[in-house]
Motif scaffolding. Sequence first.
Motif, short mmCIF file in Angstrom:
data_model
loop_
_atom_site.label_atom_id
_atom_site.label_comp_id
_atom_site.label_asym_id
_atom_site.label_seq_id
_atom_site.Cartn_x
_atom_site.Cartn_y
_atom_site.Cartn_z
N HIS A 203 0.88 -1.13 0.16
CA HIS A 203 0.15 0.51 -0.28
C HIS A 203 0.97 0.94 -0.53
CE1 HIS A 203 -3.14 -2.93 1.82
NE2 HIS A 203 -3.97 -2.35 1.02
N LEU A 205 0.81 5.80 -0.67
CA LEU A 205 0.22 6.92 -0.53
C LEU A 205 0.55 7.95 -0.65
CD1 LEU A 205 -1.32 5.78 3.75
CD2 LEU A 205 -2.70 5.97 1.11
N TRP A 260 -6.42 4.66 -0.35
CA TRP A 260 -5.09 4.90 -0.57
C TRP A 260 -5.48 3.82 -2.27
CZ3 TRP A 260 -5.85 -0.73 -2.69
CH2 TRP A 260 -5.10 -0.78 -3.39
N PHE A 283 -4.12 -3.26 5.23
CA PHE A 283 -3.00 -2.32 4.95
C PHE A 283 -3.29 -1.81 6.19
CE2 PHE A 283 -2.82 2.41 6.85
CZ PHE A 283 -2.19 2.74 5.54
#
Length: 507
Positions: A203, A205, A260, A283
């Motif tokens: 993940h 960001l 995300w 996540f």
Amino acid sequence: MRTEVAIIGAGLGGLAAGHELHERGIDDFVILDRGERLGGVWRENHYPNVACDTPIELYAFSFYQGITWSQNFAAGSEILAYLEEFAERYDLTRRIALNADIISAQWDEAEQCWTVTAADGRTWTSRFVIWAGGLLSQPRFPDLPGKDAFHGTVVHTAQWIDGLDLRGKNVAVVGGGASSIQVLPYAAERAQHTYAFIRTPSHVLPKPERTYDDADRIRFASGSSEQLDTRNKLSDEMEDIARARFPMNEPFIESIETKWRAFMEAEVHDPALRALLTPNYRFSCRRPLVSNAYYPVFNRPNVTTIGSGLGSLTERAAVAEDGRTFDVDVVILATGYDAAGMLGRFDVAGRDGQHLSDAWKAYPEAYLGTLVKGFPNFFLVNGPNLGAPAVTEIVEAQTKYIAACVEYVAAHGAGSIEVKAHVHENFNRELQSRFAESVLVRGGCTSWYRADGGTGPVFSHWPGTLGAFKDSVAAPNVDEFIVTPLQASSSAGSGLRNSTMSGLAPH
């Protein structure tokens, strides 16, 4: 050579330990490091684009924030310079012995001291040992059949070859974690073609980057509270994230996953690529990352994304685990570290000849990430179960705790201190009980956070907030320790015995 305290490792943790001892008037110590210069992970990692993925206001020491930063996510070279500046400012440089590759520490019960030995045969006799080698200090190399026959270059990000030229080359970048997201954009910009081998995507960001100019640096130098205010704000945000991870907070996790997904889909144009870059776990089960440069790479015509790990090499090709073959000249292993093997070849033999490697055969564990039963006067900085985004705050609190233990031994004319076995065992049993409800266990992933191939006990993280950890180490409890009187035959540690500071509180 004889010294009261031998600190192993001259990275952030070892320097913090030396600073804390010095601040308390404990000056008979040496900091031993295998490298040609201090810096730990920031010395070892000099691959292109290496930078801190924690804002520097949170990563720098609270009491010495630094004033020369060019951006909030500082480059590795700037952090290395900061650590060298820190060592000079706090009179640590002269106490550092470089090119000292420590391979063993042996406890002598009769003398109540440690013998610390370097690979070149040098030895130090010390009353206390503080290991600060780093949780992520041993590069992990995947088993690659055919590696010896490969005609090209294979390099790990932690052992980068300075001057490596990727121009006109076909390059394989292996891995989908923290080092990969930094080095992949560099490779894609220079190589003729880049193959991204990503078995397990992360993940990623948006990175809230900020560049600092001369006016910012003048404010920092003026004593403005801006940096500490930013640090406190970031620390509060990290506390919120910790509360959502331990135990797992489903609504919070879902809200971050929504952000995300929106970011990834806005950055990656091809639906098939989006599928390859979508994690199949929740996540924060694995390490979440930040980057503004990573996802756009996958839109480039000279980048091919392989949703598979690298399985083997031939003379001129990289073979994916799914059997596909790609002609390459350079293989970049962004494959991380063997966290469970954090000690590397450093052999620690404690009471009754017990080896720390045997005690940690299943997985590493310690009391408060700091002490291990059966190993007197031996401390760990950022040891098992102390991983956290705000690692420097952990280290600052922990080194105060360690120094308090050292002071207690000195003030009470004792020979050694160690954690009681049942305290150690109960603490780690409680840790695993708390982890069972965390996203690290419930999030559906395998990760280096856990033992047994990524599915066993969590040995890397603190299962709660930073505030809870600080409370745990704020007032060490003497009832939790075995304190052994100084033996008449012992020659250990005369330099500290006259201290009047106790450091520990009876409960």
